[in-house]
Design an enzyme around this catalytic site. Structure first.
Site, PDB file in Angstrom:
ATOM      1  N   ASP A  67      42.135  39.214  70.069  1.00 30.47           N
ATOM      2  CA  ASP A  67      40.726  39.283  69.692  1.00 30.47           C
ATOM      3  C   ASP A  67      40.349  38.197  68.700  1.00 30.47           C
ATOM      4  O   ASP A  67      41.205  37.512  68.143  1.00 30.47           O
ATOM      5  CB  ASP A  67      40.386  40.674  69.131  1.00 30.47           C
ATOM      6  CG  ASP A  67      41.419  41.186  68.130  1.00 30.47           C
ATOM      7  OD1 ASP A  67      42.189  40.362  67.602  1.00 30.47           O
ATOM      8  OD2 ASP A  67      41.450  42.389  67.877  1.00 30.47           O
ATOM      9  N   ASN A 136      41.289  54.242  63.092  1.00 33.14           N
ATOM     10  CA  ASN A 136      40.478  55.043  64.015  1.00 33.14           C
ATOM     11  C   ASN A 136      41.060  55.046  65.439  1.00 33.14           C
ATOM     12  O   ASN A 136      40.396  55.476  66.376  1.00 33.14           O
ATOM     13  CB  ASN A 136      39.031  54.523  64.031  1.00 33.14           C
ATOM     14  CG  ASN A 136      38.916  53.089  64.541  1.00 33.14           C
ATOM     15  OD1 ASN A 136      39.920  52.473  64.925  1.00 33.14           O
ATOM     16  ND2 ASN A 136      37.709  52.551  64.551  1.00 33.14           N
ATOM     17  N   HIS A 138      41.897  52.377  67.205  1.00 39.15           N
ATOM     18  CA  HIS A 138      41.584  51.214  68.049  1.00 39.15           C
ATOM     19  C   HIS A 138      42.824  50.358  68.283  1.00 39.15           C
ATOM     20  O   HIS A 138      43.761  50.358  67.484  1.00 39.15           O
ATOM     21  CB  HIS A 138      40.408  50.396  67.502  1.00 39.15           C
ATOM     22  CG  HIS A 138      40.684  49.543  66.299  1.00 39.15           C
ATOM     23  ND1 HIS A 138      39.689  49.097  65.466  1.00 39.15           N
ATOM     24  CD2 HIS A 138      41.833  49.036  65.781  1.00 39.15           C
ATOM     25  CE1 HIS A 138      40.198  48.355  64.512  1.00 39.15           C
ATOM     26  NE2 HIS A 138      41.510  48.302  64.676  1.00 39.15           N
ATOM     27  N   GLU A 143      37.187  49.676  70.196  1.00 33.72           N
ATOM     28  CA  GLU A 143      36.799  50.735  69.269  1.00 33.72           C
ATOM     29  C   GLU A 143      36.608  52.062  70.009  1.00 33.72           C
ATOM     30  O   GLU A 143      36.389  52.067  71.230  1.00 33.72           O
ATOM     31  CB  GLU A 143      35.483  50.345  68.579  1.00 33.72           C
ATOM     32  CG  GLU A 143      35.587  49.087  67.712  1.00 33.72           C
ATOM     33  CD  GLU A 143      36.226  49.336  66.356  1.00 33.72           C
ATOM     34  OE1 GLU A 143      37.219  50.087  66.282  1.00 33.72           O
ATOM     35  OE2 GLU A 143      35.740  48.766  65.366  1.00 33.72           O
TER      36      GLU A 143
END
Ligand code: PGA
Length: 241
Positions: A67, A136, A138, A143
């Site tokens: 990313d 979280n 991810h 996400e």
């Protein structure tokens, strides 16, 4: 899933470096899927040491990063291109032309995303995908969402991710609000997945990934369906398993 729990991050990182070195020894032009963030830094340090000691040769290795932030070019010290150069590529004998990070500054992100997936496919796919995991759940910047996204795509970062990453920027306002990330399809097509997680803060995400439902609200949970996942954890990250 092959879950390996170590006393500390150093031992887990050394084990990760060894797995990567073995893959490269077996296939000198291995395609690595690489990750940024604090998690893989100790493993990259160990790979640098091994490279300098002649224990691993990156001359023919190709790499594709997961990313990049939208809006940061490779000269920005928080861009993931800069991170990779600084934490790994500048210190090993890899050919920079063989290293790839998604472009976050192009005029047409959708076209850039499609091109990135095509390049990976043309390279024969990712042999070993290195992953961290967000608090979280991810992976990459996939996400929590209502669906799993297949291809490389642009995402809006969640508040929790912006909060987690603001420590690297002068203020929260400077954290980019979007990123371009490899999708879950790209990650799932990797032949081998190596996921590292360290510290208490990751324990709940690791538990949900391993023992929870397969749910796009915990993107990493889809790895339950992957045939070759090795998790390298320290005791804190494994504490809720
Ligand atoms: P970290 O981030 O390695 O900095 O904890 C991991 C991630 O967000 O995937």
């Amino acid at each position: 899933m092959n879950i390996r729990i170590f006393d500390d991050m150093q031992q887990a990182s050394a084990a990760g470096a060894e797995i990567i070195a073995q893959a490269i020894a077996a296939k000198p032009d291995t395609v690595l899927g690489l990750a940024t963030g604090s998690t893989p830094v100790a493993m990259y340090k160990e790979l640098i040491r091994m490279n300098k000691a002649g224990e691993v040769d990156f001359a023919k290795v190709r790499s594709y990063n997961l990313d990049e932030y939208i809006g940061l070019d490779g000269t920005h010290d928080q861009s993931y291109r800069y991170f990779m150069d600084d934490n790994l590529f500048n210190h090993i004998n890899i050919d920079k032309a063989n290293t790839h990070v998604p472009c976050g500054t192009g005029a047409d992100h959708a076209a850039d995303a499609k091109h990135y997936d095509e390049m990976i496919e043309a390279a024969g796919g990712i042999d070993v995908q290195v992953l961290g995991i967000g608090n979280n759940g991810h992976i990459g910047f996939n996400e929590p969402d209502a669906v799993f996204h297949k291809g490389t795509h642009v995402v809006d970062l969640t508040d929790s991710t912006i909060d987690a990453n603001k420590r690297f920027f002068a203020s929260r306002d400077e954290v980019p609000k979007q990123a371009i990330t490899l999708g879950m399809g790209g990650i799932m097509r990797a032949k081998k997945v190596l996921l590292l997680a360290f510290g208490k803060g990751k324990a709940e995400a690791v538990r949900a990934m391993v023992n929870g439902e397969i749910d796009p609200k915990v993107p990493a949970s889809i790895l339950q369906l992957h045939a070759d996942v090795t998790m390298l954890l320290d005791a804190d990250a494994a504490s809720l398993l």
